[in-house]
Motif scaffolding. Structure first.
Motif, PDB file in Angstrom:
ATOM      1  N   ALA A  41       0.887  -1.240   0.061  1.00 51.66           N
ATOM      2  CA  ALA A  41      -0.066   0.020  -0.020  1.00 51.66           C
ATOM      3  C   ALA A  41       0.793   0.990   0.002  1.00 51.66           C
ATOM      4  N   ALA A  42       2.089   1.249   0.846  1.00 53.96           N
ATOM      5  CA  ALA A  42       3.023   2.236   0.804  1.00 53.96           C
ATOM      6  C   ALA A  42       3.441   2.496  -0.524  1.00 53.96           C
ATOM      7  N   LEU A  75       2.411   1.873  -3.404  1.00 56.08           N
ATOM      8  CA  LEU A  75       1.508   2.237  -4.320  1.00 56.08           C
ATOM      9  C   LEU A  75       1.039   3.677  -4.085  1.00 56.08           C
ATOM     10  N   SER A  76       1.036   4.202  -2.777  1.00 60.04           N
ATOM     11  CA  SER A  76       0.671   5.677  -2.333  1.00 60.04           C
ATOM     12  C   SER A  76       1.890   6.370  -2.973  1.00 60.04           C
ATOM     13  N   GLN A  77       3.161   5.789  -3.129  1.00 66.50           N
ATOM     14  CA  GLN A  77       4.388   6.631  -3.470  1.00 66.50           C
ATOM     15  C   GLN A  77       4.688   6.727  -4.831  1.00 66.50           C
ATOM     16  N   ILE A 110      -7.483   2.645  -8.283  1.00 63.52           N
ATOM     17  CA  ILE A 110      -6.131   3.037  -8.507  1.00 63.52           C
ATOM     18  C   ILE A 110      -6.012   3.868  -9.585  1.00 63.52           C
ATOM     19  N   ARG A 112      -7.268   7.411  -9.070  1.00 61.44           N
ATOM     20  CA  ARG A 112      -6.301   7.915  -7.946  1.00 61.44           C
ATOM     21  C   ARG A 112      -4.953   8.621  -8.600  1.00 61.44           C
ATOM     22  N   LEU A 113      -4.585   7.818  -9.365  1.00 59.46           N
ATOM     23  CA  LEU A 113      -3.229   8.035 -10.166  1.00 59.46           C
ATOM     24  C   LEU A 113      -3.317   8.165 -11.600  1.00 59.46           C
ATOM     25  N   VAL A 158      -5.943  -0.449  -1.437  1.00 59.12           N
ATOM     26  CA  VAL A 158      -6.629   1.098  -1.982  1.00 59.12           C
ATOM     27  C   VAL A 158      -7.400   1.529  -0.643  1.00 59.12           C
TER      28      VAL A 158
END
Ligand code: BV8
Ligand code: ZN
Length: 248
Positions: free
Chosen positions: A10-11, A13-15, A91, A94-95, A247
């Motif tokens: 998850a980290a 994905l967020s970065q 996903i 968001r991105l 997510v």
């Protein structure tokens, strides 16, 4: 203490700057779409999928092969996208710039909200003429017989048999799809591979290209696959449970 793999993923994905989500038949398994190999029931049980999904099989017995694809298409129409498909669409929203590359021939990514998945192996919903490639209508309504032959319709333009709009073994992948997938794999910094056994080429090259060019690879699959050797992180579990956890 190393953080739990789900939290690590998850980290990541967020970065991530740019993400590719690469999916196979396991992505649709929890929707009730049989994976490629267990899509053989009834009459088709006696065949090897790899032998049935070929131009030779269609030439030899068009009604057998057309019947199998129409039965598979009717199965897809009856089921719904699962929480995994919806997590993939989340996903993407968001991105921006996220690319979904699928080996699947169903339309569940689209129905879950993915705007333009790259279909490396075509689609059950794009039949075309086997001779002049003229697009053919998708038959609505009546349920095709399960496990029985169904003669393909004739092309409205040249009367040759209509064929499924999928890529069979021994056929080249659509060049534009393959190019888009290779470019996405080359420019991403994170590739998430979901529900693929990683044995069908050239599709199975995609996660390997990403890894070779420095991307981090996360694999989501309840079982071990040949892609374990390129994955930096293995999330051993089903797509519809693991992906939403990434997510949320
Ligand atoms: C080409 C459309 C050349 C049709 C498909 C050696 C001998 C002979 C041939 C070859 C060879 N080596 C390479 C080849 C070529 C061949 C190939 O790769 N063969 C393999 C099998 C050895 N490839 C080709 O023929 C390709 N074309 O090479 O052409 C060429 C070049 C130029 C000019 C002319 C010719 C074409 C390949 C495309 C074939 N078409 N699909 C149809 O669907 O009917 S591939 C078909 O198999 C599916 O679409 C799917 O993509 C693939 C199966 O792979 P997976 O998606 O991974 O599914 P699978 O069932 O295997 O695994 C499911 C996974 O999910 C498992 O790991 C399971 O653990 C996991 N799972 C289960 N539940 C879940 C889960 N994961 C998450 N959550 C869950 N709940
Ligand atoms: Zn035609």
């Amino acid at each position: 203490m190393t953080p739990h793999p789900l939290r690590q993923a998850a980290a990541l994905l967020s970065q991530a700057r740019q993400v590719v989500v690469f999916t196979g038949a396991g992505m649709s398994a929890e929707s009730g779409v049989p994976t490629f190999r267990d899509a053989l029931t009834g009459l088709w049980r006696q065949f090897d999928a790899q032998a049935l999904a070929t131009p030779e099989a269609f030439r030899a017995d068009p009604a057998l092969v057309w019947g199998w694809y129409e039965w598979r298409r009717s199965t897809v129409r009856r089921v719904q996208p699962n929480a995994g498909h919806r997590a993939v669409a989340a996903i993407e929203s968001r991105l921006p710039g996220t690319v979904v590359v699928t080996q699947n021939v169903d339309d569940l990514h689209e129905r879950a909200g993915s705007p333009a998945p790259v279909h490396l192996h075509g689609s059950l919903f794009a039949p075309r003429c086997s001779a002049c490639a003229h697009p053919a209508p998708v038959a609505d309504g009546e349920e095709p017989p399960d496990g029985r032959r169904l003669p393909p319709p004739g092309c409205v333009r040249c009367a040759a048999p209509v064929r499924p709009g999928v890529v069979w073994f021994g056929e080249a992948l659509p060049p534009d799809a393959l190019q888009a997938a290779a470019e996405a794999a080359a420019s991403c910094d994170l590739l998430v591979t979901v529900g693929t056994s990683g044995v069908v080429y050239p599709a199975a090259e995609i996660p390997q290209v990403a890894a070779r060019l420095g991307a981090t690879v996360v694999q989501v699959n309840p079982e071990e696959t040949p892609l374990d050797r390129v994955a930096d992180l293995n999330l051993r579990g089903p797509a519809a449970r693991v992906l939403p956890a990434l997510v949320d």
